[in-house]
Scaffold this motif. Structure first.
Motif, PDB file in Angstrom:
ATOM      1  N   MET A 171      44.084  57.969  31.562  1.00 50.32           N
ATOM      2  CA  MET A 171      42.642  57.840  31.742  1.00 50.32           C
ATOM      3  C   MET A 171      41.976  57.307  30.480  1.00 50.32           C
ATOM      4  SD  MET A 171      41.436  61.081  34.076  1.00 50.32           S
ATOM      5  CE  MET A 171      42.133  62.327  33.004  1.00 50.32           C
ATOM      6  N   PHE A 172      42.357  57.862  29.348  1.00 47.36           N
ATOM      7  CA  PHE A 172      41.750  57.418  28.096  1.00 47.36           C
ATOM      8  C   PHE A 172      42.091  55.959  27.807  1.00 47.36           C
ATOM      9  CE2 PHE A 172      41.812  56.759  23.491  1.00 47.36           C
ATOM     10  CZ  PHE A 172      40.512  57.132  23.175  1.00 47.36           C
ATOM     11  N   ALA A 180      36.672  43.813  31.018  1.00 45.69           N
ATOM     12  CA  ALA A 180      36.232  43.330  32.326  1.00 45.69           C
ATOM     13  C   ALA A 180      34.761  42.961  32.256  1.00 45.69           C
ATOM     14  CB  ALA A 180      36.462  44.406  33.389  1.00 45.69           C
ATOM     15  N   THR A 181      34.334  42.216  33.236  1.00 49.14           N
ATOM     16  CA  THR A 181      32.919  41.870  33.370  1.00 49.14           C
ATOM     17  C   THR A 181      32.451  42.223  34.765  1.00 49.14           C
ATOM     18  OG1 THR A 181      33.465  39.611  34.064  1.00 49.14           O
ATOM     19  CG2 THR A 181      33.100  39.989  31.699  1.00 49.14           C
ATOM     20  N   SER A 186      25.342  46.755  32.573  1.00 54.50           N
ATOM     21  CA  SER A 186      24.181  46.742  31.687  1.00 54.50           C
ATOM     22  C   SER A 186      24.463  47.598  30.465  1.00 54.50           C
ATOM     23  CB  SER A 186      22.933  47.248  32.412  1.00 54.50           C
ATOM     24  OG  SER A 186      23.136  48.551  32.908  1.00 54.50           O
ATOM     25  N   PRO A 187      23.981  47.201  29.294  1.00 60.45           N
ATOM     26  CA  PRO A 187      24.195  47.978  28.068  1.00 60.45           C
ATOM     27  C   PRO A 187      23.275  49.191  28.017  1.00 60.45           C
ATOM     28  CG  PRO A 187      22.887  46.034  27.577  1.00 60.45           C
ATOM     29  CD  PRO A 187      23.294  45.919  29.020  1.00 60.45           C
ATOM     30  N   TRP A 188      23.588  50.119  27.155  1.00 59.05           N
ATOM     31  CA  TRP A 188      22.900  51.403  27.070  1.00 59.05           C
ATOM     32  C   TRP A 188      21.409  51.260  26.773  1.00 59.05           C
ATOM     33  CZ3 TRP A 188      20.572  52.472  22.385  1.00 59.05           C
ATOM     34  CH2 TRP A 188      20.985  51.703  21.308  1.00 59.05           C
ATOM     35  N   PRO A 261      32.909  51.012  24.014  1.00 60.94           N
ATOM     36  CA  PRO A 261      33.082  49.555  23.969  1.00 60.94           C
ATOM     37  C   PRO A 261      33.189  48.891  25.342  1.00 60.94           C
ATOM     38  CG  PRO A 261      35.168  50.641  23.496  1.00 60.94           C
ATOM     39  CD  PRO A 261      34.142  51.737  23.634  1.00 60.94           C
ATOM     40  N   ARG A 262      33.608  49.628  26.356  1.00 63.46           N
ATOM     41  CA  ARG A 262      33.826  49.030  27.676  1.00 63.46           C
ATOM     42  C   ARG A 262      32.485  48.735  28.353  1.00 63.46           C
ATOM     43  NH1 ARG A 262      34.752  53.024  32.572  1.00 63.46           N
ATOM     44  NH2 ARG A 262      33.282  51.473  33.321  1.00 63.46           N
ATOM     45  N   LEU A 263      32.530  47.953  29.442  1.00 67.58           N
ATOM     46  CA  LEU A 263      31.297  47.661  30.159  1.00 67.58           C
ATOM     47  C   LEU A 263      30.749  48.939  30.788  1.00 67.58           C
ATOM     48  CD1 LEU A 263      31.960  45.855  33.574  1.00 67.58           C
ATOM     49  CD2 LEU A 263      33.596  47.375  32.471  1.00 67.58           C
TER      50      LEU A 263
END
Length: 352
Positions: A171-172, A180-181, A186-188, A261-263
């Motif tokens: 999972m980690f 991926a895209t 959307s970013p935080w 870091p991930r989407l």
């Protein structure tokens, strides 16, 4: 309801806050389709409610059993939350801030009063020892047990611990190494502004056009931003306790996403939504006590009501109206493409 009632002691405020939370678009959509975020938010509310029950007691004089029970429940809810989704672990950081902050404030108060510190420090040490059991051993036990239905399958027989550890690593690795895209990622920093909803479903039916999107009630989320600012100011200047809980809860579930870091998607902000509501309730509570909105108004029939209560009622009614207007694109109820398109306030909103 229970959390707000314990914080502010006002039934009208607790009822209003509960209704506001129910009228949040994301709350409705995410719970209706039964995403696991639903359970994480549910246990987060229980975690902070239990910690509030602890913080509202006199840790220097209250019987230990009255202090340990809410801490035990808080630890159990933490384990259940993390077992549902790892994001609940972010909220545990806020719990630690509230717990140690309570001990620090109690110690300072005892010192100010000239009380003997040794017995108080011994009591605090015992509480910390119990917390090692309640917030480390108990949550881990619950989390480990949640995997037993899969770690005890025939292909894992004899290696339950190894299978458990392998699932954690898998999972980690997935989340930390995902590249991926996605069109609706959307970013935080966009989430509080409701910039980009996530579009879940669209389909033409014999009854009309059906679509489902997840995003926040704009009125509630946008009003929550200055409410959080007010909470920060009130904590800094006057040490309002409700403001401390709001800041600890909101920042603990929101700021960790800055480092991911991930989407990401707007539904990751769902865990912060309850604290927006509590912040708004805190502002309405303050208006009830100070300023022009604290004045009691008398209506025909002898009915009295404060300006703050009327303001909360008007705000809730506006949120209800928005909920009704956007209900088709939240629920998938049959509508038309023209109606769905008319609800797109920004170019980044897609409903049809």
């Amino acid at each position: 309801y229970h959390l707000i009632k314990r914080l502010f002691g006002k039934t009208w405020l607790a009822a209003g806050g509960t209704i506001l939370f129910a009228l949040d678009f994301m709350h409705f959509t995410q719970t209706r389709i039964a995403t696991i975020d639903t359970y994480a938010v549910f246990f987060l509310l229980l975690m902070y409610d239990a910690m509030l029950c602890f913080c509202q007691q006199d840790v220097r004089a209250a019987p230990m059993r009255k202090l340990l029970l809410p801490l035990f429940l808080c630890g159990a809810f933490t384990g259940l939350g993390i077992a549902a989704k790892w994001t609940a672990a972010y909220g545990a950081l806020g719990l630690a801030v509230l717990f140690f902050g309570k001990l620090l404030c109690a110690g300072r108060e005892a010192r100010r009063r000239g009380e003997e510190l040794r017995p108080i420090l011994v009591r605090f040490g015992k509480l910390c020892g119990w917390c090692c059991l309640f917030f480390l051993a108990l949550p881990f036990g619950i989390y480990f047990a949640a995997f037993l239905p899969i770690t005890t399958l025939p292909h894992n027989v004899g290696d339950v611990w190894g299978a458990f550890w392998n699932y954690q690593v898998t999972m980690f690795s997935y989340h930390s190494q995902l590249v991926a895209t996605h069109a609706f990622a959307s970013p935080w920093y966009e989430w509080p502004l409701d910039v980009r909803p996530i579009w879940y479903f669209a389909h033409d039916t014999s009854q009309g056009y059906s679509t489902i999107s997840a995003f926040g009630n704009p009125l509630l989320w946008w009003a929550g931003i200055p409410a959080l600012g007010a909470a920060a100011c009130l904590w800094w200047k006057e040490r309002f306790r409700w403001a401390g809980l709001v800041l600890a809860g909101f920042l603990s579930v929101y700021l960790p996403w800055v480092l991911v870091p991930r989407l990401t998607f707007i539904y990751h902000y769902f865990t912060a939504a309850p604290f927006l509501v509590v912040a708004l309730c805190g502002v309405f509570s303050l208006l009830y006590q100070r300023g022009g909105f604290a004045r009691q108004l008398t209506f025909p029939g002898g009915i009295q009501c404060s300006g703050a209560t009327l303001l909360l009622a008007a705000f809730t009614a506006a949120c209800l109206l928005l909920f009704a207007v956007y209900f088709p694109v939240l629920s998938g109820s049959p509508t038309t493409r023209d109606y769905a398109n008319a609800l797109e306030l920004f170019e980044t909103w897609y409903f049809a």
